[in-house]
Design an enzyme around this catalytic site. Structure first.
Site, short mmCIF file in Angstrom:
data_model
loop_
_atom_site.label_atom_id
_atom_site.label_comp_id
_atom_site.label_asym_id
_atom_site.label_seq_id
_atom_site.Cartn_x
_atom_site.Cartn_y
_atom_site.Cartn_z
N LEU A 124 -16.30 11.10 9.89
CA LEU A 124 -16.35 11.96 11.04
C LEU A 124 -16.45 11.55 12.78
O LEU A 124 -15.34 11.75 13.38
CB LEU A 124 -17.11 13.52 11.00
N GLY A 128 -16.03 7.88 20.47
CA GLY A 128 -15.97 8.85 21.80
C GLY A 128 -16.25 10.28 21.33
O GLY A 128 -16.02 11.20 22.17
N SER A 131 -21.65 14.24 19.17
CA SER A 131 -21.60 15.76 18.81
C SER A 131 -20.62 16.61 18.98
O SER A 131 -20.60 17.61 18.67
CB SER A 131 -23.05 16.15 20.05
N ASP A 240 -22.92 22.58 6.76
CA ASP A 240 -23.74 23.64 6.54
C ASP A 240 -25.03 23.10 5.49
O ASP A 240 -25.73 23.38 5.45
CB ASP A 240 -23.09 24.65 6.46
N GLN A 279 -63.81 16.49 11.84
CA GLN A 279 -62.96 17.67 12.27
C GLN A 279 -61.65 17.34 13.03
O GLN A 279 -60.63 17.95 12.78
CB GLN A 279 -63.67 18.74 13.02
N GLN A 336 -51.24 7.89 13.63
CA GLN A 336 -52.89 8.29 14.53
C GLN A 336 -53.77 8.03 13.62
O GLN A 336 -54.81 7.61 13.72
CB GLN A 336 -52.45 9.60 15.18
N GLU A 363 -26.07 14.26 11.20
CA GLU A 363 -25.83 15.37 10.72
C GLU A 363 -26.13 16.65 11.82
O GLU A 363 -26.33 17.82 11.48
CB GLU A 363 -26.30 15.92 9.43
N GLY A 364 -25.94 16.16 13.08
CA GLY A 364 -26.11 17.11 14.22
C GLY A 364 -27.57 16.96 14.63
O GLY A 364 -28.52 17.16 14.02
N1 COS Z 1 -18.22 26.98 8.78
C1 COS Z 1 -17.04 27.36 8.89
N2 COS Z 1 -16.22 27.33 10.05
C2 COS Z 1 -16.96 26.81 11.14
C3 COS Z 1 -18.09 26.51 11.34
C4 COS Z 1 -18.81 26.57 9.85
N3 COS Z 1 -20.20 26.26 9.76
N4 COS Z 1 -18.49 26.04 12.31
C5 COS Z 1 -17.42 26.23 13.16
N5 COS Z 1 -16.35 26.80 12.49
C6 COS Z 1 -15.04 26.99 13.06
C7 COS Z 1 -15.24 28.03 13.71
O1 COS Z 1 -15.15 29.30 13.40
C8 COS Z 1 -13.85 27.89 14.70
O2 COS Z 1 -12.72 28.20 14.10
P1 COS Z 1 -11.50 29.14 14.87
O3 COS Z 1 -10.87 28.24 15.75
O4 COS Z 1 -10.57 29.58 13.86
O5 COS Z 1 -12.23 30.15 15.66
C9 COS Z 1 -13.58 26.14 14.73
O6 COS Z 1 -14.42 25.90 13.46
C10 COS Z 1 -14.24 25.60 15.74
O7 COS Z 1 -15.67 25.89 15.99
P2 COS Z 1 -16.32 25.74 17.42
O8 COS Z 1 -15.61 26.49 18.27
O9 COS Z 1 -17.75 26.35 17.20
O10 COS Z 1 -16.35 24.23 17.75
P3 COS Z 1 -17.10 23.29 18.80
O11 COS Z 1 -15.79 22.35 19.35
O12 COS Z 1 -17.66 24.26 19.95
O13 COS Z 1 -17.95 22.67 18.21
C11 COS Z 1 -20.26 22.27 17.00
C12 COS Z 1 -19.00 23.02 16.98
C13 COS Z 1 -20.86 21.68 18.36
C14 COS Z 1 -21.17 23.15 16.25
C15 COS Z 1 -19.78 20.74 16.10
O14 COS Z 1 -18.79 20.00 17.01
C16 COS Z 1 -20.82 20.00 15.41
O15 COS Z 1 -21.45 20.61 14.51
N6 COS Z 1 -21.04 19.01 16.04
C17 COS Z 1 -22.01 17.86 15.47
C18 COS Z 1 -21.50 17.20 14.52
C19 COS Z 1 -22.41 16.59 13.57
O16 COS Z 1 -23.01 16.82 12.91
N7 COS Z 1 -22.05 15.29 13.57
C20 COS Z 1 -22.75 14.34 12.80
C21 COS Z 1 -22.14 13.16 11.91
S1 COS Z 1 -21.53 13.67 10.52
S2 COS Z 1 -23.21 12.73 9.46
#
Ligand code: COS
Length: 384
Positions: A124, A128, A131, A240, A279, A336, A363-364
């Site tokens: 993923l 560029g 997050s 998730d 303690q 520590q 993972e975020g």
């Molecule tokens: N389950 C299902 N659908 C989801 C979801 C989830 N947990 N989270 C978001 N979506 C859906 C939203 O509902 C939205 O759908 P619609 O366009 O139909 O409304 C779409 O995905 C986009 O979601 P959102 O608008 O929240 O996206 P953003 O661009 O604002 O980004 C974050 C959301 C910041 C939460 C996301 O980019 C993220 O998790 N970033 C971190 C990435 C990460 O963890 N990287 C680690 C590398 S992998 S090891």
């Protein structure tokens, strides 16, 4: 599937034995070799560790997330590199297929992933797009019955070992953000894929990451997971679940750090007494015990809900944030409590201190978890 309580207990006993008899004694060798000994990889295959989460009909153990988390909390009381090797097959590498793949894709790949014969990675992140994952620019351009992939993925866990990548790429250049993204399952030996050099990291030796570069990489259209434009949602669903899995990893690591700290505090004497009787040391031990208990309780509540098919994005972020921050504090206290010895490479806490730093990032990041939690709260308030 939830295992019978006694079967789960037996499995956990086996894992405890593996940790104390094999994994912990081989930790230093793992660091020196920057790799996991082959015989341990074989043990993990024999125990079914590569397919804990993969459904039984595809050769995995098909565990529910609660059982998987309980097993991870034991397994991860050893160097986290062991977990990393099996982690992508159970989590981010395979779950796109398990959750949104079609029958043909599942039958083709999941048995090899479950047995550990194949390793899967999740692609993923990009140079560029970290997050802000939805800003990714790797493109997948339709060309008849194929797609042409172009772009670079960064920090991809297990890429050097991978046989298969779950790749998120933009199929619709005119749609910025999440809705232009699709997911694909890409075999690693497809022409047009090259790997960057293995990354040099702060810690987690034995767990490998690298860039994955796609240059006119031609993949069949049947490699797409789900519909065009749904790939970002697949990635978020995978994350998730992955965030709950990582919480269990953090708790396992914290248990180990606390165990080492307690043992050291009982053995070490200063001012004529065991430091465990002071303690101020006891306060650190007690704070750590309490925080582990809190993280464990949160996690098992969230996995129970996940297993009942509830959406747990908010809870998964709460758990990931709390557990990863918690293990950072516990690692700091562990150093520590060990005093000067804790700064020395002879003691595992020095290594764990560096290893656990990554949990607050991958993972975020903690800050992304905060955003997910707050956005979810605001959405619920608006809809009530
Ligand atoms: N389950 C299902 N659908 C989801 C979801 C989830 N947990 N989270 C978001 N979506 C859906 C939203 O509902 C939205 O759908 P619609 O366009 O139909 O409304 C779409 O995905 C986009 O979601 P959102 O608008 O929240 O996206 P953003 O661009 O604002 O980004 C974050 C959301 C910041 C939460 C996301 O980019 C993220 O998790 N970033 C971190 C990435 C990460 O963890 N990287 C680690 C590398 S992998 S090891």
């Amino acid at each position: 599937m939830a295992l019978d309580a006694d079967v789960l207990e037996q499995f956990i006993d086996q894992v405890k034995r593996l940790v104390t008899e094999k994994l912990v004694p081989n930790e230093e060798r793992l660091v020196e070799d920057d790799d996991i000994p082959d015989e341990i990889v074989d043990d993990l295959k024999d125990l079914g560790f590569f397919g804990l989460s993969i459904p039984e009909e595809y050769g995995g153990l098909g565990l529910c997330l609660t059982d998987e988390a309980k097993i991870m909390m034991e397994f991860c009381q050893s160097s986290v590199a062991y977990r990393s090797r099996i982690g992508t097959n159970n989590g981010i590498g395979s779950q796109g297929l398990v959750i949104d793949g079609n029958e043909q894709q599942k039958q083709r790949y999941l048995p090899g992933l479950a047995s550990g014969e194949m390793i899967a990675s999740f692609a993923l992140t990009e140079p560029g797009a970290g997050s802000d994952a939805a800003s990714l620019t790797t493109s997948a351009v339709r060309d008849g019955d194929h797609y042409l992939l172009n772009g670079t993925k960064r920090f991809i866990t297990n890429a050097p070992q991978a046989d298969l990548f779950t790749v998120m790429a933009r199929t619709d250049a005119s749609t910025p953000g999440a809705r232009g993204v699709s997911a694909f399952i890409v075999e690693a030996d497809t022409p047009g894929i090259t790997l960057g050099k293995k990354d040099k990291k702060m810690g987690q030796r034995g767990a490998h990451t690298s860039d994955v570069i796609f240059e006119n990489c031609r993949i069949p259209a049947t490699a797409r997971i789900g519909d065009e434009g749904h790939g970002f949602k697949t990635a978020m669903k995978v994350l998730d679940r992955g965030r709950l899995h990582i919480s269990a990893v953090c708790i396992g690591q914290a248990e180990r750090l606390l165990k080492d700290s307690l043992n050291y505090a009982i053995e070490r004497k200063q001012f004529g007494e065991r430091i465990a009787d002071f303690q101020l040391i006891q306060a650190m031990l007690a704070d750590s015990r309490t925080e582990i208990y809190a993280a464990r309780s949160m996690l098992l509540d969230a996995t129970r809900r996940y297993d009942q098919a509830e959406r747990v994005s908010e809870e998964a972020s709460c758990c990931k944030m709390f557990a990863s921050e918690m293990v950072g504090r516990i690692a700091d206290r562990a150093v520590q409590i060990h005093g000067g010895a804790g700064y020395m490479a002879d003691y595992a806490v020095e290594r764990f201190y560096r290893d656990v730093r990554l949990f607050r990032i991958y993972e975020g990041t903690t800050q992304i978890q905060q955003l997910v939690i707050a956005k979810s709260m605001i959405r619920s308030a608006e809809n009530s």
